[in-house]
Motif scaffolding. Structure first.
Motif, short mmCIF file in Angstrom:
data_model
loop_
_atom_site.label_atom_id
_atom_site.label_comp_id
_atom_site.label_asym_id
_atom_site.label_seq_id
_atom_site.Cartn_x
_atom_site.Cartn_y
_atom_site.Cartn_z
N ARG A 117 39.45 52.26 37.93
CA ARG A 117 39.99 50.90 38.07
C ARG A 117 39.21 50.10 39.11
O ARG A 117 38.88 50.59 40.17
N ARG A 118 38.93 48.85 38.76
CA ARG A 118 38.35 47.90 39.68
C ARG A 118 39.19 46.62 39.60
O ARG A 118 39.63 46.22 38.51
N GLN A 119 39.40 45.97 40.75
CA GLN A 119 40.28 44.81 40.81
C GLN A 119 39.58 43.61 41.46
O GLN A 119 38.70 43.78 42.30
N ILE A 120 40.00 42.43 41.04
CA ILE A 120 39.55 41.21 41.68
C ILE A 120 40.77 40.36 42.00
O ILE A 120 41.83 40.48 41.37
N ALA A 121 40.62 39.50 43.00
CA ALA A 121 41.66 38.54 43.35
C ALA A 121 41.16 37.13 43.10
O ALA A 121 39.96 36.85 43.22
N LEU A 122 42.07 36.25 42.77
CA LEU A 122 41.74 34.86 42.45
C LEU A 122 42.49 33.94 43.41
O LEU A 122 43.71 34.07 43.58
N THR A 123 41.78 33.02 44.02
CA THR A 123 42.43 32.11 44.96
C THR A 123 43.10 30.95 44.26
O THR A 123 43.99 30.30 44.83
N GLY A 124 42.70 30.65 43.02
CA GLY A 124 43.10 29.40 42.42
C GLY A 124 42.39 28.25 43.12
O GLY A 124 41.62 28.45 44.07
N PRO A 125 42.61 27.01 42.67
CA PRO A 125 41.92 25.87 43.26
C PRO A 125 42.21 25.76 44.76
O PRO A 125 43.35 25.89 45.20
#
Length: 397
Positions: free
Chosen positions: A236-244
């Motif tokens: 498993r590899r994960q990413i995070a998203l900040t949004g605008p």
């Protein structure tokens, strides 16, 4: 992905096919397109879920030629050419952004490793170079230039949209006569007399003399059905998203800290994508998103890009890398198996190499000489003490 790419997902399977491709990610889709374009219209691609639902499902995928080994460099170069021309062939907007790749180097040992790599890359025509901390900061204002000794920079690299690429390949493949069947899991590969005879699936059996395994993290199981060991381990590899963000982030390269594996880049919509290869992640098929790894990201960011240490996160994504022991792909044809080909185990590099790999597998199937000798990537390189001659990739992003 556009719905027309999978509109035939529930259609009956053909009774027979020249080729059955297992896996509807970017590798399988690229292979299907390249075969169909070459006139092999009797192609069936089967996908256990939906296209791009496995390793290819990440929101943004990096594309680059910054590798340490000539073989991987050339796969990256060839693919970059194809990504740039994707709007014309096969015909889709993959959101390519040539923001460049910037590897952050913390000490002289890392710098020497990348100096050697840049020398090899330059010899093959890749415009990479070593830049000073001040130059790196100009490229990426988030960076604390006092925390590094140098960086490796290549302006021709960048990122694109994997889902759009899979859709573009599959639409073109179907227009050229290929069949794409989704929600269709492979349950067995029938062989007799050393020849592949059929592929059994949850939707029926297809008679065929050729199977191409592009099943990503699930490839070991498919290989075993044909009596072949494909040493692929899911991770498993994960990413995070900040949004605008407000104000929006500046245009920054795909920036990676070599020592910690921290990375970040724009999301194309006024936010950032954040990632890190969690060293505590254990192999397995888990794909649930969690935020424990963000503590490691924030600690690494505090050292390299302090402004990102506390940046808010509004969600994320988890997917599977398909890892091999040396973090290099498995590409080739099984000897004596009656035409069982494979392209898998890309260890995080599958999207960026997909166009070139589709071309190579097409040529292997047709008996042509590919533009690149992929013999060193054969699955049997792990069977004995001899080295394949391919340098293990130290970075898996």
């Amino acid at each position: 992905m556009a719905t027309d790419a999978v509109a035939s997902g529930t259609a009956p399977l053909p009774r027979s096919a020249a080729v059955v491709i297992v896996g509807g990610g970017v590798i399988g889709a690229s292979i299907a397109f390249h075969l169909a374009e070459a006139g092999v219209t009797d192609v069936v691609l089967v996908e256990r879920d939906t296209p791009a639902s496995g390793s290819s499902g990440k929101p943004i995928g990096g594309v680059r030629a910054q590798f340490s080994d000539p073989l991987n460099i050339r796969l990256g170069q060839r693919s970059l050419e194809a990504w740039r021309a994707f709007a014309e062939r096969p015909g889709a907007d993959v959101g390519l952004r040539d923001v460049g790749y910037l590897f952050l180097l913390a000490d002289d040992e890392q710098l020497e490793t990348f100096r050697e790599g840049v020398e090899v890359q330059n010899g093959l025509g890749v415009p990479s170079r070593i830049v000073s901390p001040r130059e790196a900061h100009a490229l990426c204002p988030y960076l604390d230039p006092g925390s590094i000794v140098a960086a490796a920079w290549c302006p021709s690299d960048g990122y694109a949209l994997p889902g759009a690429a899979v859709g573009g390949y599959l639409r073109a493949a179907r227009a050229l006569g290929a069949t794409v069947r989704t929600h269709c899991a492979v349950t067995g590969v029938d062989a007799s007399g050393g020849e592949v005879r059929a592929v059994r699936t949850t939707a029926g059996t297809v008679r065929t003399g050729t199977v191409i395994c592009a099943a990503g993290a699930w490839s070991r199981e498919i290989g075993a059905m044909a009596g072949l060991d494909l040493p692929v381990t899911p991770l498993r590899r994960q990413i995070a998203l900040t949004g605008p963000l407000s104000p929006p982030p500046p245009r920054v390269p795909f920036t990676l800290d070599y020592g910690s594996t921290l990375y970040f880049h724009g999301d194309g919509a006024g936010g950032l994508v954040l990632g890190l290869s969690d060293p505590d992640e254990r192999p397995g098929f888990a794909r649930e998103y969690s935020e424990e790894w963000l503590d490691l990201f924030r600690a690494a960011a505090a050292r390299r890009a302090p402004a990102l240490a506390g940046v808010p996160v509004r969600g994320g994504w988890a997917g599977l890398y398909e890892m091999t022991p040396d973090r290099n792909a498995l590409i080739g044809e099984a000897p004596g198996s009656g035409r069982f080909l494979y392209a898998t185990g890309f260890s995080g590099h599958g999207f960026l190499q997909a166009p070139a790999v589709g071309e190579v597998v097409r040529d292997l199937y047709l008996g042509r000489t590919p533009f690149l000798d992929v013999g060193p990537l054969a699955a049997d390189r792990f069977d004995g003490p001899a080295s394949s001659g391919v340098r293990p990739e130290a970075h898996i992003i």
